[in-house]
Write a protein that holds these residues in place. Structure first.
Motif, PDB file in Angstrom:
ATOM      1  N   ARG A  71       0.828  -1.211   0.000  1.00 13.22           N
ATOM      2  CA  ARG A  71       0.000   0.000   0.000  1.00 13.22           C
ATOM      3  C   ARG A  71       0.863   1.262   0.000  1.00 13.22           C
ATOM      4  NH1 ARG A  71      -5.430  -0.939   2.247  1.00 13.22           N
ATOM      5  NH2 ARG A  71      -5.677  -3.105   2.855  1.00 13.22           N
ATOM      6  N   ARG A  72       2.068   1.176   0.576  1.00  7.92           N
ATOM      7  CA  ARG A  72       2.945   2.349   0.701  1.00  7.92           C
ATOM      8  C   ARG A  72       4.118   2.296  -0.274  1.00  7.92           C
ATOM      9  NH1 ARG A  72       2.363   0.246   5.795  1.00  7.92           N
ATOM     10  NH2 ARG A  72       4.550  -0.358   5.831  1.00  7.92           N
ATOM     11  N   HIS A  75       7.162   4.980  -1.104  1.00 10.92           N
ATOM     12  CA  HIS A  75       7.489   5.946  -0.069  1.00 10.92           C
ATOM     13  C   HIS A  75       8.922   5.687   0.392  1.00 10.92           C
ATOM     14  CE1 HIS A  75       3.085   6.957   1.153  1.00 10.92           C
ATOM     15  NE2 HIS A  75       3.186   6.696  -0.134  1.00 10.92           N
ATOM     16  N   SER A 148      -8.151   7.600  -3.510  1.00  9.86           N
ATOM     17  CA  SER A 148      -6.799   8.086  -3.714  1.00  9.86           C
ATOM     18  C   SER A 148      -5.829   7.334  -2.816  1.00  9.86           C
ATOM     19  CB  SER A 148      -6.722   9.580  -3.402  1.00  9.86           C
ATOM     20  OG  SER A 148      -7.598  10.304  -4.241  1.00  9.86           O
ATOM     21  N   PRO A 149      -4.555   7.279  -3.191  1.00  8.50           N
ATOM     22  CA  PRO A 149      -3.581   6.596  -2.360  1.00  8.50           C
ATOM     23  C   PRO A 149      -3.494   7.159  -0.938  1.00  8.50           C
ATOM     24  CG  PRO A 149      -2.669   7.060  -4.519  1.00  8.50           C
ATOM     25  CD  PRO A 149      -3.974   7.778  -4.443  1.00  8.50           C
ATOM     26  N   ALA A 150      -3.822   8.427  -0.788  1.00  9.47           N
ATOM     27  CA  ALA A 150      -3.824   9.066   0.529  1.00  9.47           C
ATOM     28  C   ALA A 150      -5.073   9.939   0.640  1.00  9.47           C
ATOM     29  CB  ALA A 150      -2.570   9.919   0.717  1.00  9.47           C
ATOM     30  N   PRO A 151      -5.685  10.003   1.838  1.00  4.49           N
ATOM     31  CA  PRO A 151      -6.932  10.764   1.991  1.00  4.49           C
ATOM     32  C   PRO A 151      -6.836  12.209   1.530  1.00  4.49           C
ATOM     33  CG  PRO A 151      -6.506   9.434   3.942  1.00  4.49           C
ATOM     34  CD  PRO A 151      -5.274   9.344   3.087  1.00  4.49           C
ATOM     35  N   GLN A 152      -5.660  12.833   1.693  1.00  9.33           N
ATOM     36  CA  GLN A 152      -5.525  14.240   1.338  1.00  9.33           C
ATOM     37  C   GLN A 152      -5.571  14.482  -0.165  1.00  9.33           C
ATOM     38  OE1 GLN A 152      -3.348  12.383   3.052  1.00  9.33           O
ATOM     39  NE2 GLN A 152      -1.215  12.832   2.552  1.00  9.33           N
ATOM     40  N   ASP A 154      -7.966  13.028  -2.105  1.00  9.80           N
ATOM     41  CA  ASP A 154      -9.310  12.691  -2.575  1.00  9.80           C
ATOM     42  C   ASP A 154      -9.975  13.829  -3.344  1.00  9.80           C
ATOM     43  OD1 ASP A 154      -9.239  10.124  -1.612  1.00  9.80           O
ATOM     44  OD2 ASP A 154     -10.295  10.572   0.257  1.00  9.80           O
ATOM     45  N   ARG A 373     -11.756   2.767   1.999  1.00  4.93           N
ATOM     46  CA  ARG A 373     -11.717   3.800   3.028  1.00  4.93           C
ATOM     47  C   ARG A 373     -13.062   4.497   3.190  1.00  4.93           C
ATOM     48  NH1 ARG A 373      -7.325   6.202   1.278  1.00  4.93           N
ATOM     49  NH2 ARG A 373      -8.340   7.901   0.164  1.00  4.93           N
TER      50      ARG A 373
END
Length: 444
Positions: A71-72, A75, A148-152, A154, A373
């Motif tokens: 998932r990461r 990074h 999206s890969p990260a909530p921010q 979206d 999510r």
């Protein structure tokens, strides 16, 4: 001799390697299986498949961490494998390949083999990328992600996210830094990008043109043509679906839910968390469906009830034809099991390759894809009621089923491997490393 390295942290990768091994033996090929371990070594044990355990050992906890690391991926602070583990894996694999005289190694997400195959001087065949191959994103066929890969992120419009996800794979070089650190130490060929980490010298594309949407002639004619994002030797070949066909009895309790007396969902979320499986079962029950739950490694016996049957590992290819809908993650194995069974599904893809698999079901009208999510009991209930209530989903599923009828992916994969070896082709980088690199131990 052909070596196979399943990553036994993944049920799908373990069953694929088992199927290919059997198909190769049916063609008179000698096969040697080896793995670093994981919870699904039991599948090999139950099938009576001999294998060698390689160091370092990947126990259940380490496999869970590896899957979570996907998932990461990319990074910088979270490499998929630490350098000391990767070094040890590469050395153990290279020693195994040399000892058994392997002419090729076939992998299921055992990424260290990108280096050990070069160290051994033999070609690498891959199937873990499924349909996530360069012609797909070069044609813009990757979907906007369900989340999206990260909530921010979206807030980014879907059209931009779709452009990004198609443009990204050959440009994501950080994703392979953990491999290239050790590749440089060993002076073997690097893995240039995320896209390159999903293909091999021989890439077994486990789909058919009618489902993926790319003509066979176009896909199999693809080559890197000097693109720096790929190893120069990369080639692609369609082989068809290769989903699990596990043997073993179906518990009587589960079989009683397969009688068609009431609408039933099959919940097989093997790569998710126990908490999300519980949420999914609640959504199934809220939709008025019974649930058959494949708990696999999660241990969810407490969910058992009048309308919920829980088992460990189930032969999904035998269960899915007898249910109304499947609730799955989006791995190609589970998606194609549903497709081959003619069963509509609701999917929760967690990374780009799974997004593509789920999107193919959506494009063919047999599926709904949701972001894990953002999923609640209510949103899942609505999706299930739509899939079960609108006949078009079942009609579309039966059409896709017809496209896979008679296609034996494991047999075609074995044919592709045998043909490749008969051609005498061998990557130039492998020939060079065979004569210049040794496996002298280094300190971690």
């Amino acid at each position: 001799m052909i070596a196979l390295f399943p990553h036994c942290g993944f049920l799908s990768e373990t069953t694929r390697m088992l199927a290919i091994a059997r198909a190769l033996r049916a063609r008179g090929q000698r096969v040697a299986m080896a793995t670093h371990g994981g919870p699904y070594t039991r599948v090999l044990d139950e099938a009576g498949e001999p294998y060698t355990r390689l160091a370092p050992a990947m126990d259940d906890a380490r496999c869970r961490a590896f899957i979570e690391g996907i998932r990461r991926l990319g990074h910088p602070a979270t490499p998929l494998q630490p350098a000391h583990e990767l070094r040890e894996s590469v050395r153990a694999e290279a020693d195994f390949l040399a000892a058994c005289g392997a002419e090729m190694v076939v992998i299921g997400f055992t990424l260290s083999a990108y280096l050990s195959s070069r160290l051994a001087g033999i070609p690498l065949a891959t199937s873990h990328g499924g349909s996530f191959v360069p012609p797909v994103f070069e044609r813009g066929l990757m979907p906007a992600p369900t989340q999206s890969p990260a909530p921010q992120l979206d807030w980014i419009p879907g059209v931009i996210q779709r452009w990004m996800v198609n443009a990204a794979p050959p440009r994501l070089t950080k994703a392979t830094d953990f491999l290239n650190l050790v590749a440089d130490e060993l002076r073997v060929e690097r893995v240039p990008s995320l896209a390159a980490m999903m293909v091999g010298d021989l890439t077994l594309v486990t789909d058919v043109p009618e489902v993926l949407g790319i003509p066979a002639a176009d896909l199999e004619a693809w080559s890197p043509n000097g693109r720096p994002a790929y190893r120069r030797s990369t080639r692609l070949r369609y082989v068809g679906p290769m989903h699990a066909r596990l043997t073993g009895p179906i518990p009587a309790r589960v079989r009683s839910f397969m009688d068609g007396a009431r609408p039933t969902a099959y919940v097989a979320l093997t790569s998710s968390t126990p908490a999300f499986v519980r949420l999914a079962v609640a959504g199934v029950r809220a939709a008025g469906l019974r649930a058959i739950v494949a708990a696999t490694v999660h241990g969810l016996e407490e969910l058992e009830g009048d309308d919920v049957a829980v088992a460990d590992i189930l032969p999904s290819h035998e269960v899915m034809p007898h249910v109304d809908v499947a609730v799955i993650m989006g791995g190609q194995g589970s998606v194609q099991t549903a497709m081959c069974a003619g069963t509509p599904f609701v999917a929760f893809p967690m990374h780009p390759e799974q997004e593509l698999n789920a999107a193919l079901g959506v494009r063919h009208g047999m599926a709904i894809a949701l972001g894990e999510r953002q999923t609640t009991e209510a949103t899942l209930r609505a999706a299930l009621q739509r899939v079960c209530g609108e006949p078009s989903f079942r009609v579309a599923a039966r059409h896709v089923q017809s496209l896979y009828t008679g296609v034996d992916g494991a047999s075609r994969a074995a044919d592709a491997i045998v043909d490749y070896l008969a051609s005498g082709d061998r990557p130039a980088a492998a020939r060079r490393t065979q004569t210049t690199i040794t496996t002298t131990p280094e300190t971690p």
